[in-house]
Every structure is written in structure tokens, then in C-alpha cells.
Write an enzyme that holds these catalytic residues in place. Structure first.
Site, PDB file in Angstrom:
ATOM      1  N   GLY A 127      58.653  -2.615 -10.614  1.00  0.00           N
ATOM      2  CA  GLY A 127      57.702  -2.245 -11.652  1.00  0.00           C
ATOM      3  C   GLY A 127      58.400  -1.525 -12.792  1.00  0.00           C
ATOM      4  CB  CYS A 128      57.612  -1.347 -16.402  1.00  0.00           C
ATOM      5  SG  CYS A 128      55.827  -1.030 -16.319  1.00  0.00           S
ATOM      6  CE1 TYR A 129      54.558   4.414 -17.408  1.00  0.00           C
ATOM      7  CE2 TYR A 129      52.993   3.013 -16.256  1.00  0.00           C
ATOM      8  CZ  TYR A 129      53.320   3.804 -17.343  1.00  0.00           C
ATOM      9  OH  TYR A 129      52.416   3.985 -18.365  1.00  0.00           O
TER      10      TYR A 129
END
Length: 375
Positions: free
Chosen positions: A178-180
Site C-alpha cells: 500500500g502507498c501509506y
């Protein structure tokens, strides 16, 4: 007709070329585009938007249901944009014609495609969440579903390249992070691994541009709602929380929990994570900086910024880079790490390409060191 057996005949048969552009584009837009092509100047954003819309409408008129686009390098600076459209078939013909399959679907939809790819011996890289969590109970809790193909999950590997590179070599099913998670874990990994911080004190305060929410309609991403606004969302309830804890727990060698609060920035793209934790006894900023510089010394896409600099999304936009700046609050004894990435590149597509390169034995930076003039 079995398209899987006729790829050479079909490739390039339907192209949004100059003839099509002349027919589809308004005359003034076509003239401006031709001037840009002739003189090599930067394309105007308004012109680019009209061209993109015309291209999409043309593709839909040809029956396209899925599309991808990429930048074919022309030299070290510029790139040429190409678009390819595919229509998946029930017989797996598209998969059979591919060497690598990238998927980016809502939770619960990637497993059937992954099974077909795996059984066909194809590499699949999933940008969705279906294969990210090792514990099915966590998936049920945070995504409201269950594993339909548990055996397949045992074959999947999770890979933030800078942390899990060895797992991706020769893999056939890769869960793209995921990006976060990417921003937070790259920002914390050296400190967590070395014991430089108290694991019970980690707070991750992250901000993302509106593209982090995807393309689906949502009230908080409407222009009138997010422009000149700034607020947290999904406080203590964001789905990336268990993934962050899973990755950092693996790096630390012990289970841990974090406080994670995301915010929506009135910007198109980029993530800045400001991460707070208490320094462990015997650690100060100088020692922590030495740890980070050593940890990322040979990593092409992670930059530990010099003392006094602050990571900023403006400096990593459109790139596969992660910038990390280190700070200390000597009054409270806390380490403050600022990590910045482009959520669309290092937080998604760029990292997926990086994982593909590793799995296929290609140079890790292949396709990722360009400076495209526009997206």
C-alpha cells in the site's frame, strides 16, 4: 478468433495516430499539438487534457474495456507515451499471451485472476489488497472478506523491495504494498530494526493527495470539498494499519502496534508521513542518522536527506524516489522522521515495476529512471 494466437497481426492495428487525432481533435487543439510535436516544446496542460479525453472516447468506440499506458524511452530525459487496450476473455487468452500481469482491483476480486496466472506459470503483481495480509483474520476484520483460495495465499510474497528484495527473486505472485505503508515503513525500518526507538510510542501522521483515494466517486474528493480544505479521515480505522504493523513487526522481529492517522491533502498526488517515536536510551540524532545512511547506502530509490533538509512531495513528484529527513526533539526525547513519496509511483505503479524487475532478473531501475515531461 483466438486473439492470443494472433498478437503480431493485431498489434498496432488500432492506433490513436496522427490521422485519428486530426479527425477526433478540435482544430485549434490539433494545431497546438502539432506545434508541440514539431518544436519539441512542453505540451500545454489544457491541450493534454483534451487529447486524453479524445483518446479515451476513441478507445471506447473501438470496444475497449480495459487499458494501460506506459512511457517508451526515447533518451535519458524524454519519453513517448503509448496506450494499449485489452478485453479479458473467459478462456484466459489474454493471460496466456502475457509474460507479466498487473492487477489493481477492489478487495476480493484478484484471487481468480491470480489462480489463472499462477497455474499458467505467469508472474502476477497485485496492486490491490487481496494478498497483502498474512493473517486471514486481519483481512476479515479490515476488509470484510475471507480468502477464497487459501493455498494461493501461501504462494504469494509481499515485497517492499528495499526491505524484502530477496523474497521477490523468481516469485510468481507478488503483493505490491500500500502507498501509506511504503512511506511509513521506509521511514521507520532502520530505527525499528536497530532498536533506536521505543516500539510502543510510534505515531504515524500521514497526508496524501486526492489520487490516493482512487477514481471512484466520494464526497470528500470532490473539488469543492477538498480544495482549500485539510482534514484527517478514517481516524484509527484505515485499512493500511494492519499492513504497517505487519511489515514493521517483521522488521523488528516482534509484534507491535502503531497509531496511524491519514489526512487528505488538497493536492493531486504525493504522500508525506511525519512519524514520531521516543528515542531509546543511548541513541541521539547523529547515531540514528548514521544508521539510516548505512541502511539505505546502496538503495537507488531512497535518499536520506542531509541535516537541516526536510522531505517535500514537490521534490519526488512523478518519481520512484522516497526522500527521508531526520529530526530530533531534544526537549521531549523524540525522533521525528519525515518520509515523502509519490503515491502513484513509489506508492503504486513504480514499485510494481520495481518488483517485476526483481522477479524477472532485470536491472531493478529499468523503466524507472526517466523524467517524463507529463503524466
Amino acid at each position: 478468433m483466438n486473439t492470443a494466437k494472433n498478437v503480431p497481426e493485431l498489434f498496432g492495428s488500432m492506433v490513436f495516430n496522427e490521422t485519428v487525432m486530426k479527425e477526433r481533435l478540435p482544430k485549434d487543439v490539433y494545431r497546438k499539438l502539432k506545434k508541440t510535436m514539431r518544436e519539441g516544446t512542453a505540451i500545454d496542460a489544457d491541450v493534454a487534457a483534451v487529447v486524453a479525453t479524445a483518446m479515451k472516447d476513441w478507445a471506447l468506440s473501438k470496444g475497449a474495456t480495459h487499458y494501460t499506458h506506459w512511457f517508451q524511452p526515447l533518451n535519458g530525459i524524454s519519453a513517448e507515451k503509448h496506450d494499449s487496450f485489452i478485453s479479458p476473455t473467459d478462456d484466459g487468452g489474454v493471460i496466456d499471451a502475457c509474460d507479466v500481469v498487473f492487477t489493481s482491483m477492489p478487495a476480493g476480486h484478484a484471487e481468480p485472476v491470480a489462480r489463472r496466472c499462477f497455474d499458467a506459470g505467469k508472474l502476477m503483481i497485485d496492486l490491490g489488497a487481496d494478498f497483502r495480509l498474512e493473517n486471514e483474520a486481519d483481512y476479515r476484520q479490515w476488509y470484510g472478506g475471507q480468502y477464497a483460495d487459501p493455498a494461493l495465499h501461501k504462494e504469494a510474497v509481499y515485497c517492499i523491495p528495499e526491505l524484502h528484495r530477496a523474497c521477490a527473486h523468481g516469485a510468481k505472485l507478488i503483493a505490491n504494498p500500500g502507498c501509506y505503508v511504503t512511506s511509513a515503513c521506509l521511514g521507520l525500518a532502520p530505527a525499528v530494526k536497530s532498536g533506536a526507538v521505543d516500539l510502543k510510542t510510534i505515531v504515524i501522521d500521514a497526508k496524501s493527495g486526492a489520487t490516493g483515494a482512487g477514481r471512484s466517486l466520494a464526497l470528500n474528493t470532490h473539488y469543492a470539498e477538498c480544495n482549500e480544505a485539510f482534514a484527517p479521515y478514517k481516524v484509527a480505522a484505515h485499512r493500511h494499519t494492519p499492513e504497517i504493523e505487519q511489515v514493521l513487526g517483521g522488521v523488528a522481529g516482534v509484534p507491535l502496534t502503531v497509531t496511524f492517522v491519514p489526512h487528505l491533502l488538497p493536492a493531486n498526488r504525493g504522500i508525506v508521513s511525519t512519524i514520531y517515536s521516543s528515542l531509546a536510551p543511548g541513541f541521539d540524532l547523529a547515531r540514528v542518522r548514521a544508521l539510516y545512511e548505512d541502511f539505505y547506502r546502496n538503495e537507488a530509490f531512497v535518499r536520506v536527506l542531509p541535516d537541516g533538509a526536510v522531505a517535500n512531495i514537490k521534490n519526488i513528484k512523478y518519481s520512484n524516489l522516497c526522500h527521508i529527513s531526520l529530526h530530533a526533539d531534544t526537549r521531549t526525547g523524540r525522533l521525528i522522521v519525515v518520509s515523502a513519496i509519490d503515491n502513484m509511483v513509489k506508492g503504486a505503479a513504480g514499485q510494481a515495476i520495481q518488483n517485476m524487475n526483481i522477479a524477472c532478473g532485470l536491472p531493478e531501475g529499468a523503466g524507472l529512471v526517466l523524467a517524463p515531461p507529463a503524466f
